[in-house]
Design an enzyme around this catalytic site. Structure first.
Site: not given
Ligand code: NDP
Length: 292
Positions: A66, A127
């Site tokens: 993206k 997040g």
């Molecule tokens: P990114 O990899 O960009 O970001 C991941 C985020 O999750 C970061 O803020 C990270 O924190 C946090 N994180 C990961 N693991 C944990 C944990 N165990 N506890 C707390 N925080 C955690 O991912 P995206 O933002 O692209 O996607 C996030 C979710 O949204 C995915 O599950 C994706 O499938 C879903 N999604 C769904 C859509 C839909 O249409 N339904 C559309 C877009 C996304 P840190 O910064 O500390 O690493």
């Protein structure tokens, strides 16, 4: 002539987008094809440009491309600029128009499908990755009052600072949420992919298997001390299974639970509208996907 569209990601075989767009096309009698195309991790740009040169009209972009799509676009919508990420490309002559429909999809699902009006509501956005950036502006435009919390705290403050000119938003650590309650708690982290849970403050459990829709008095909620206000909606952007977050939310007394399937279909409908200038009816498509 059949117009060609595609979704590009890596991996991509799991994508439901071809199914969704095929149903939209049938419903609106549009002559188009839509396929899932994998791109090598270092080959997103080339894959897009080849497709464009072959006459493809538009492309959806998913993980992990993206941001590269954002950089490739020659024109960006306001919401794509705000999100700093693009999930929809439209080819128009030599122009590559980039948009981000994720936030509009989330707001449409919450407000239209779930009937939860965001205006004036206290929203906890968990997040600070691509998904959170994509939904922040549309949530603010819908009038939500946002607290954003992230495991890596600094990123929550950065996100809040970036969007603070557009509405009420501030950053927080998870621990600092203790004692605060929210009308809507959105899991925009990828924790559910790893079957884990963001470190939310835990109130006294209500009942491990209280049914969605059960409600508790304001006093009871305050006493229990969790983050879910009475009548709170817990929303996980992940779909396809009951996630640890939704199980936790149920335990903690959230009145309503929702997964991200509706958001997926609504963001697709918004892309379809951008490409074809026709809005498909999303309800039958969501209902059909629930059965699969
Ligand atoms: P990114 O990899 O960009 O970001 C991941 C985020 O999750 C970061 O803020 C990270 O924190 C946090 N994180 C990961 N693991 C944990 C944990 N165990 N506890 C707390 N925080 C955690 O991912 P995206 O933002 O692209 O996607 C996030 C979710 O949204 C995915 O599950 C994706 O499938 C879903 N999604 C769904 C859509 C839909 O249409 N339904 C559309 C877009 C996304 P840190 O910064 O500390 O690493």
């Amino acid at each position: 002539m059949t117009d060609r569209y595609a979704v590009i990601g890596n991996p991509i075989s799991h994508s439901k987008s071809p199914l969704i767009h095929a149903q939209f096309a049938r419903q609106t009698k549009q002559d188009l094809s839509y396929e899932a195309i994998p791109a090598p991790l270092d080959g997103f740009r080339d894959t897009v440009l080849v497709l464009r040169d072959e006459g493809c009209r538009g492309i959806n972009v998913t993980v992990p491309f993206k941001f590269e799509a954002f950089q490739l676009a020659t024109q960006l919508s306001v919401r794509a600029q705000a999100a700093q990420a693009v999930n929809t490309l439209k080819f128009d002559g030599t122009e590559i128009i980039g948009d981000n429909t994720d936030g509009a999809g989330l707001v449409a699902d919450i407000e239209h499908n779930l009937g939860f009006i965001l205006q004036g509501k206290r929203v906890l956005l968990m997040g600070a990755g691509g998904a959170a950036y994509g939904v922040a502006l549309p949530l603010l435009n819908a009038g939500a009052i946002i607290t954003v919390a992230n495991r890596t705290e600094d990123k929550a403050y950065q996100l809040a600072a970036l969007f603070s000119a557009h509405g009420a938003i501030h950053g927080s650590s998870y621990i600092a949420l203790t004692g605060s309650q929210f009308d809507c708690v959105i899991n925009a982290t990828s924790s559910s992919l790893a079957d884990s849970l963001p470190p939310l403050p835990r109130g006294e459990s209500v009942s491990p298997f209280s049914s969605p829709g059960s409600s508790f008095s304001i006093e009871e909620h305050a006493k229990r001390g969790g983050v879910f206000a009475p009548d709170a909606l817990a929303y996980d952007m992940m779909y396809g299974k009951e996630t640890p977050f939704l199980i936790f939310a149920k335990e903690q007394g959230a009145a309503r639970l929702a997964d991200g399937l509706g958001m997926l279909v609504e963001q697709a409908a918004e892309s379809f509208f951008l490409w074809r200038n026709i809005r498909p009816d999303t309800a039958p498509v969501i209902a059909k996907l629930r059965l699969i």
